[in-house]
Design a protein around this motif. Structure first.
Motif, PDB file in Angstrom:
ATOM      1  N   ILE A 191       0.859  -1.175   0.000  1.00  0.00           N
ATOM      2  CA  ILE A 191       0.000   0.000   0.000  1.00  0.00           C
ATOM      3  C   ILE A 191       0.900   1.231   0.000  1.00  0.00           C
ATOM      4  N   PHE A 192       0.946   1.965  -1.102  1.00  0.00           N
ATOM      5  CA  PHE A 192       1.668   3.225  -1.135  1.00  0.00           C
ATOM      6  C   PHE A 192       0.832   4.270  -0.391  1.00  0.00           C
ATOM      7  N   ILE A 193       1.462   5.007   0.495  1.00  0.00           N
ATOM      8  CA  ILE A 193       0.724   6.051   1.222  1.00  0.00           C
ATOM      9  C   ILE A 193       1.503   7.357   1.157  1.00  0.00           C
ATOM     10  N   ASP A 194       0.809   8.412   0.771  1.00  0.00           N
ATOM     11  CA  ASP A 194       1.440   9.720   0.528  1.00  0.00           C
ATOM     12  C   ASP A 194       2.461   9.604  -0.599  1.00  0.00           C
ATOM     13  N   ALA A 195       2.229   8.664  -1.492  1.00  0.00           N
ATOM     14  CA  ALA A 195       3.149   8.420  -2.607  1.00  0.00           C
ATOM     15  C   ALA A 195       2.424   7.615  -3.680  1.00  0.00           C
ATOM     16  N   GLN A 196       2.984   7.648  -4.882  1.00  0.00           N
ATOM     17  CA  GLN A 196       2.429   6.888  -6.004  1.00  0.00           C
ATOM     18  C   GLN A 196       3.557   6.414  -6.905  1.00  0.00           C
ATOM     19  N   ARG A 197       3.226   5.470  -7.759  1.00  0.00           N
ATOM     20  CA  ARG A 197       4.164   5.114  -8.817  1.00  0.00           C
ATOM     21  C   ARG A 197       4.366   6.333  -9.720  1.00  0.00           C
ATOM     22  N   GLY A 198       5.622   6.569 -10.051  1.00  0.00           N
ATOM     23  CA  GLY A 198       5.960   7.753 -10.839  1.00  0.00           C
ATOM     24  C   GLY A 198       6.626   8.822  -9.998  1.00  0.00           C
ATOM     25  N   ASN A 199       6.493   8.727  -8.651  1.00  0.00           N
ATOM     26  CA  ASN A 199       7.181   9.675  -7.768  1.00  0.00           C
ATOM     27  C   ASN A 199       8.687   9.465  -7.851  1.00  0.00           C
ATOM     28  N   SER A 200       9.435  10.558  -7.913  1.00  0.00           N
ATOM     29  CA  SER A 200      10.896  10.434  -7.900  1.00  0.00           C
ATOM     30  C   SER A 200      11.395  10.012  -6.527  1.00  0.00           C
ATOM     31  N   ASN A 201      10.601  10.261  -5.500  1.00  0.00           N
ATOM     32  CA  ASN A 201      11.042   9.931  -4.140  1.00  0.00           C
ATOM     33  C   ASN A 201      10.334   8.685  -3.598  1.00  0.00           C
ATOM     34  N   LEU A 202      10.166   7.698  -4.455  1.00  0.00           N
ATOM     35  CA  LEU A 202       9.592   6.422  -4.044  1.00  0.00           C
ATOM     36  C   LEU A 202      10.452   5.298  -4.592  1.00  0.00           C
ATOM     37  N   THR A 203      10.937   4.427  -3.717  1.00  0.00           N
ATOM     38  CA  THR A 203      11.665   3.241  -4.144  1.00  0.00           C
ATOM     39  C   THR A 203      10.643   2.189  -4.539  1.00  0.00           C
ATOM     40  N   ASP A 204      10.475   2.000  -5.831  1.00  0.00           N
ATOM     41  CA  ASP A 204       9.443   1.089  -6.336  1.00  0.00           C
ATOM     42  C   ASP A 204      10.013  -0.321  -6.418  1.00  0.00           C
ATOM     43  N   LEU A 205       9.461  -1.217  -5.621  1.00  0.00           N
ATOM     44  CA  LEU A 205       9.919  -2.607  -5.590  1.00  0.00           C
ATOM     45  C   LEU A 205       9.290  -3.445  -6.702  1.00  0.00           C
ATOM     46  N   GLN A 206       8.525  -2.781  -7.578  1.00  0.00           N
ATOM     47  CA  GLN A 206       7.901  -3.439  -8.734  1.00  0.00           C
ATOM     48  C   GLN A 206       6.962  -4.569  -8.326  1.00  0.00           C
ATOM     49  N   ALA A 207       6.266  -4.350  -7.222  1.00  0.00           N
ATOM     50  CA  ALA A 207       5.261  -5.331  -6.790  1.00  0.00           C
ATOM     51  C   ALA A 207       4.123  -5.368  -7.807  1.00  0.00           C
ATOM     52  N   LYS A 208       3.580  -6.559  -8.018  1.00  0.00           N
ATOM     53  CA  LYS A 208       2.470  -6.693  -8.961  1.00  0.00           C
ATOM     54  C   LYS A 208       1.149  -6.276  -8.324  1.00  0.00           C
ATOM     55  N   ARG A 209       1.050  -6.448  -7.000  1.00  0.00           N
ATOM     56  CA  ARG A 209      -0.190  -6.140  -6.312  1.00  0.00           C
ATOM     57  C   ARG A 209       0.027  -4.907  -5.435  1.00  0.00           C
ATOM     58  N   VAL A 210      -0.592  -3.806  -5.802  1.00  0.00           N
ATOM     59  CA  VAL A 210      -0.382  -2.552  -5.085  1.00  0.00           C
ATOM     60  C   VAL A 210      -1.692  -1.789  -4.922  1.00  0.00           C
ATOM     61  N   GLY A 211      -1.734  -0.984  -3.865  1.00  0.00           N
ATOM     62  CA  GLY A 211      -2.817  -0.042  -3.638  1.00  0.00           C
ATOM     63  C   GLY A 211      -2.210   1.315  -3.365  1.00  0.00           C
ATOM     64  N   VAL A 212      -3.032   2.354  -3.338  1.00  0.00           N
ATOM     65  CA  VAL A 212      -2.506   3.705  -3.105  1.00  0.00           C
ATOM     66  C   VAL A 212      -3.495   4.516  -2.279  1.00  0.00           C
ATOM     67  N   ILE A 213      -2.955   5.243  -1.316  1.00  0.00           N
ATOM     68  CA  ILE A 213      -3.705   6.222  -0.523  1.00  0.00           C
ATOM     69  C   ILE A 213      -2.896   7.508  -0.599  1.00  0.00           C
ATOM     70  N   ASP A 214      -3.422   8.514  -1.274  1.00  0.00           N
ATOM     71  CA  ASP A 214      -2.610   9.712  -1.513  1.00  0.00           C
ATOM     72  C   ASP A 214      -3.502  10.927  -1.690  1.00  0.00           C
ATOM     73  N   HIS A 215      -2.912  12.108  -1.509  1.00  0.00           N
ATOM     74  CA  HIS A 215      -3.662  13.355  -1.697  1.00  0.00           C
ATOM     75  C   HIS A 215      -3.003  14.250  -2.742  1.00  0.00           C
ATOM     76  N   HIS A 216      -2.167  13.658  -3.591  1.00  0.00           N
ATOM     77  CA  HIS A 216      -1.538  14.394  -4.690  1.00  0.00           C
ATOM     78  C   HIS A 216      -2.179  13.986  -6.021  1.00  0.00           C
ATOM     79  N   ASP A 217      -1.998  14.815  -7.035  1.00  0.00           N
ATOM     80  CA  ASP A 217      -2.516  14.493  -8.361  1.00  0.00           C
ATOM     81  C   ASP A 217      -1.973  13.144  -8.825  1.00  0.00           C
ATOM     82  N   LYS A 218      -2.795  12.375  -9.526  1.00  0.00           N
ATOM     83  CA  LYS A 218      -2.332  11.097 -10.063  1.00  0.00           C
ATOM     84  C   LYS A 218      -1.259  11.360 -11.109  1.00  0.00           C
ATOM     85  N   MET A 219      -0.117  10.707 -10.943  1.00  0.00           N
ATOM     86  CA  MET A 219       1.056  11.032 -11.749  1.00  0.00           C
ATOM     87  C   MET A 219       1.184  10.198 -13.013  1.00  0.00           C
ATOM     88  N   THR A 220       0.676   8.969 -12.993  1.00  0.00           N
ATOM     89  CA  THR A 220       0.803   8.083 -14.149  1.00  0.00           C
ATOM     90  C   THR A 220      -0.529   7.380 -14.387  1.00  0.00           C
TER      91      THR A 220
END
Length: 328
Positions: A88-117
């Motif tokens: 579960i990404f929180i306060d972050a999304q795929r596409g963020n420069s400040n997120l270490t993406d482990l390339q998980a196949k199953r992901v969720g997101v909880i965020d308050h920023h514009d959708k980046m991708t």
């Protein structure tokens, strides 16, 4: 309206492992929302682990980890997940420069920023009208009729305070409603302690350097600092934002890995997230909100600056944008 947290519970049923991952170098809002979400999941029989990339830089973030005994693990070389694990990404999304993406196949997101991708998530709760992820997680407690623990409530209150600048940023009633709902559960002596530990002694030298490098052009404050970390760059932007007559702040730091930007805007006609995108000019990544945004250009993408002086380039892009928006 659908119960958002119940939808998340349905998605997480029978998962092998659940990880909660805020953005790298997590700030108080990211830490508070991750911590409180983990406690709420545990109440419904779903264990989770909080993971993060890079480091914890801010003094108050480090203090939160100690004060609330937050169990959190840094993603180091060799860290891996199984194919059925859920992040579960929180306060972050795929596409963020400040997120270490482990390339998980199953992901969720909880965020308050514009959708980046255009990334697809099995669970998606992105609400750009919210000032803090802590407010969103507080809403989950309300939806489920669960009273937060003193630690969770205190962390969430502090997360809301820091990300909304004490409820003055974003102007959203929902953040205030969540804040006052938490009020009776929180310990404000602990919050006072956190607020007394927001700046490290080593940061004072960076502040001094920033004050020496401030250039004010009309209502715009420009600050160029060499090799400044993400957390401190944002804090310096907030400081310059309080200077009389300054309505827009453009802070940037050239580092070994690239150029980091931190933007603040108090002008209704100038959105910080749009301004940072214009500065980046299709290089790197950036995003945020109308009042606060950030961006990053990696070293490998800096060829366009070869024959340009960085300060001149930044000022040209900012002033061009403001002229285009008729905000000068």
């Amino acid at each position: 309206m659908a119960n958002r947290f119940q939808i998340l519970l349905n998605v997480l049923k029978k998962q092998n492992k659940v990880y909660i991952q805020p953005h790298n170098i997590p700030d108080p809002d990211a830490l508070a929302s991750s911590f409180a979400l983990g406690l709420l999941l545990e109440r419904f029989g779903i264990p989770s682990k909080i993971i993060y990339g890079d480091s914890i830089e801010k003094v108050n973030s480090k203090r939160m980890v100690d004060m609330f005994n937050i169990k959190i693990e840094c993603i180091e070389e060799g860290f891996s997940i199984e194919k059925d694990d859920f992040i579960i990404f929180i306060d972050a999304q795929r596409g963020n420069s400040n997120l270490t993406d482990l390339q998980a196949k199953r992901v969720g997101v909880i965020d308050h920023h514009d959708k980046m991708t255009k990334a697809k998530y099995e669970y998606e709760d992105i609400r750009t009208e919210m000032g803090a992820c802590s407010s969103m997680v507080t809403g989950y407690y309300q939806e489920m009729g669960v009273e937060p623990s003193l630690e969770a409530a205190t962390a969430l209150v502090y997360g809301i305070m820091t990300d909304t600048d004490n409820l003055t940023r974003y102007n959203n009633n929902a953040d205030a409603e969540m804040f006052y709902w938490l009020y009776k559960y929180a310990d404000f002596t602990m919050i006072k302690n956190l607020r007394m530990n927001e700046i490290g002694k080593a940061d004072i030298y960076a502040y001094a350097k920033a004050l020496q490098n401030i250039e004010i052009y009309g209502n715009i404050g420009f600050i160029h600092i060499e090799d400044c970390n993400d957390s401190l760059l944002g804090t310096i932007s907030d400081m310059v934002y309080t200077i009389e007559g300054v309505a827009i702040v453009v802070s940037y730091a050239k580092r070994e890995d690239g150029i980091k930007f931190s933007i603040r805007s108090g002008l209704g006609g100038v959105k910080a997230n749009n301004l940072v995108q214009y500065i980046l000019n299709h290089q790197g990544v950036g995003g945020g909100h109308g009042e606060m945004a950030g961006g990053f250009i990696r070293k490998s993408e800096m060829q366009f600056l070869e024959n340009k002086e960085l300060n001149t380039y930044v000022r040209y892009r900012v002033l061009s944008y403001l002229e285009k928006e008729n905000s000068l």
